[in-house]
Design a protein around this motif. Structure first.
Motif, PDB file in Angstrom:
ATOM      1  N   ASN A  47      61.798  55.540   6.864  1.00  0.00           N
ATOM      2  CA  ASN A  47      61.827  56.821   7.575  1.00  0.00           C
ATOM      3  C   ASN A  47      60.580  56.986   8.439  1.00  0.00           C
TER       4      ASN A  47
ATOM      5  N   THR B  51      65.854  58.313  15.544  1.00  0.00           N
ATOM      6  CA  THR B  51      66.487  58.851  14.341  1.00  0.00           C
ATOM      7  C   THR B  51      67.336  57.755  13.705  1.00  0.00           C
ATOM      8  N   HIS B  52      67.592  57.915  12.426  1.00  0.00           N
ATOM      9  CA  HIS B  52      68.460  56.952  11.749  1.00  0.00           C
ATOM     10  C   HIS B  52      69.872  56.989  12.329  1.00  0.00           C
ATOM     11  N   THR B  53      70.290  58.154  12.803  1.00  0.00           N
ATOM     12  CA  THR B  53      71.615  58.244  13.418  1.00  0.00           C
ATOM     13  C   THR B  53      71.688  57.367  14.657  1.00  0.00           C
ATOM     14  N   GLU B  54      70.635  57.391  15.483  1.00  0.00           N
ATOM     15  CA  GLU B  54      70.614  56.534  16.671  1.00  0.00           C
ATOM     16  C   GLU B  54      70.668  55.060  16.286  1.00  0.00           C
TER      17      GLU B  54
ATOM     18  N   ARG C  85      60.754  57.458  12.469  1.00  0.00           N
ATOM     19  CA  ARG C  85      60.269  58.727  13.020  1.00  0.00           C
ATOM     20  C   ARG C  85      59.070  58.517  13.938  1.00  0.00           C
TER      21      ARG C  85
ATOM     22  N   GLY D 283      69.670  56.792   6.062  1.00  0.00           N
ATOM     23  CA  GLY D 283      68.464  56.074   6.456  1.00  0.00           C
ATOM     24  C   GLY D 283      68.164  54.929   5.512  1.00  0.00           C
TER      25      GLY D 283
ATOM     26  N   ALA E  86      68.039  64.202  10.490  1.00  0.00           N
ATOM     27  CA  ALA E  86      66.626  63.823  10.385  1.00  0.00           C
ATOM     28  C   ALA E  86      65.980  64.531   9.196  1.00  0.00           C
TER      29      ALA E  86
END
Length: 482
Positions: free
Chosen positions: A302, A311-314, A306, A392, A242
């Motif tokens: 982003n 999160t971008h990972t999710e 946010r 992201g 993040a």
């Protein structure tokens, strides 16, 4: 001449087995081996192992056989003598087969000549070559990196090797064999399995699932999907983690490449343009539109993710899971977290598009994912998931390959729920887009116009929820020269 195994060509026998529910052919003496639909099945204490073969030689013409050491996998050299014909020294491995090379005639050819003169039975020749006898008519050689199983089936001798795709081998090992079936297309016989998270059919000789049906949601470990590694740049940007939007705005490089260089590489590539540097790893359609700014695109997306508490990972890993299941295991009806169901349509390309971040990732397939309950749909690619999880980056609004984060979140119900629902997604997107539109207006009034590469990370929208207009550019397969 070598030919396909007899039990593959005999579709009438397979069809009869399917219609009558007959068991696959087993070996005598209580062997754990069985042959079904062209596969050799080995039932071990720790699970089920599958072996494939696309090669068979006539047993009455096989006069000699020896094992040839190889750097990675063993090879088999053998001598065939057809009635009234000359001897032919051949070479076989998992890579293919053909005549024995002239450079090996003195060494391997001499071994074949000696074996042929001894005139031993196939059983004795295999024992001399260090094959282990598994059952009557089946022998196995254990190499350092692989195995070869030789099976005599009637008048033919077939060579089998294990499934080499480790992800698929793990799925098979935890499966139960149901029997020989007809594929849904109706033209081929296959072997049906019931696994821990899906049932599927395999058709010889390629062990790629067909008619796959997921029974539950999966974990990354079950399909061999590794987490994206995290690393922190000197400027504080976390790849695979993040980041505050202000950190993104101040970036001068990303993944070791200057932002200006990245933007130029990401823009549409025209190989016919006289002054265009020739780089056929680039994309003709582009990862960014001609006027998209990379930092503004990253910053806008982003903020959306946010503010929605994600999160971008999710988001990226959600895409990766679905595309891995579809691309690696033939899944067209996907079961996601929370037992939410999705339909996936896959479309592959001939070439591969490399990541603009030069991080070793690439992709060659596009997927249309539709939520069965809500009807929401999104177009993604196998290259898109890693770029989202790491950087992201959802691609620029001027690119036909852009997949906005809000469209992914709307399609996957578990992400929508985490974000607070559809109404909250619309509200946040509207606020973020209004902010970036105002920022662009300030830039224009201050500078007179927006310089190339400084356009906002959003595009004009005719939808009330802030999504891009539906009449955008057509999306083609996400592959090289796309």
């Amino acid at each position: 001449m070598p030919r396909r195994p007899r039990f593959w060509r005999s579709r009438a026998r397979d069809a009869a087995a399917s219609a009558t529910g007959a068991a696959p052919r087993t070996f005598p003496n209580g062997s754990r081996l069985a042959i079904a639909a062209g596969f050799l099945v080995d039932i071990e204490a720790d699970g089920l192992y599958l072996y494939t073969s696309d090669f068979e030689v006539p047993a009455d013409q096989l006069k000699a056989l020896v094992v040839v050491p190889d750097d990675r996998r063993p090879r088999i050299a053998y001598r065939l003598i057809s009635p009234g014909g000359p001897a032919a020294d051949m070479d076989w491995s998992v890579r293919g087969y053909g005549d024995l090379g002239s450079d090996e005639q003195e060494t391997v050819g001499a071994r074949l000549e000696a074996a042929a003169k001894r005139g031993h039975s196939l059983d004795r020749q295999l024992a001399d070559a260090n094959f282990e006898k598994l059952a009557e008519g089946a022998w196995r050689f254990h190499g350092s990196d692989s195995t070869i199983t030789v099976v005599r089936d009637g008048n033919g001798v077939a060579f089998y090797t294990p499934v080499h795709d480790r992800r698929m081998a793990d799925v098979i090992r935890a499966s139960q064999m149901l029997g020989v079936v007809q594929t849904s297309a109706g033209s081929e016989q296959g072997l049906r399995f019931s696994g821990e998270w899906m049932s599927y059919t395999l058709v010889a000789p390629v062990p790629y699932p067909r008619d796959a049906e997921m029974t539950r949601a999966i974990t990354p470990a079950e399909i061999g999907m590794r987490p994206v590694p995290r690393s922190t740049q000197p400027d504080g940007f976390v790849i695979g983690g993040a980041n505050e939007t202000e950190v993104i705005r101040r970036l001068t490089e990303l993944g070791g490449r200057p932002i200006q260089e990245l933007e130029a590489w990401m823009r549409p590539f025209d190989p016919d343009r006289p002054l265009e540097p020739v780089d056929h790893h680039r994309s003709q359609a582009g990862f960014l539109g001609p006027k998209d700014g990379l930092l503004r695109t990253l910053a806008r997306d982003n903020e959306v993710v946010r503010r929605l508490g994600l999160t971008h990972t999710e988001v990226g890993d959600t895409v990766r899971m679905a595309t891995w299941a579809a691309g690696g295991f033939g899944v067209s009806r996907y079961v996601g977290p929370g037992d939410h169901r999705y339909s996936i349509t896959a479309r592959g390309s001939m070439g591969q598009q490399l990541s603009p971040f030069w991080d070793g990732t690439g992709g060659s397939s596009d997927y249309q994912i539709t939520n069965d309950r809500t009807g929401s749909s999104v177009a993604v690619s196998d290259l898109g998931g890693p770029m989202i999880s790491k950087y992201g980056f959802y691609q620029g609004p001027g690119s036909p390959y852009r997949t906005a984060p809000e469209d992914i979140i709307r399609t996957f119900s578990d992400l929508t729920e985490k974000a607070g629902g559809e109404a909250e997604v619309r509200r946040v997107v509207a606020e973020v887009d209004a902010y970036f539109s105002a920022a662009e207006a300030v830039d224009k009034s201050t500078l007179g116009n927006v310089p190339p590469g400084s356009a906002t990370g959003t595009s004009a929208s005719s939808r009330s929820d802030g999504r891009p207009p539906e009449n955008g550019p057509k999306r083609e397969p996400d592959a090289r020269d796309r």
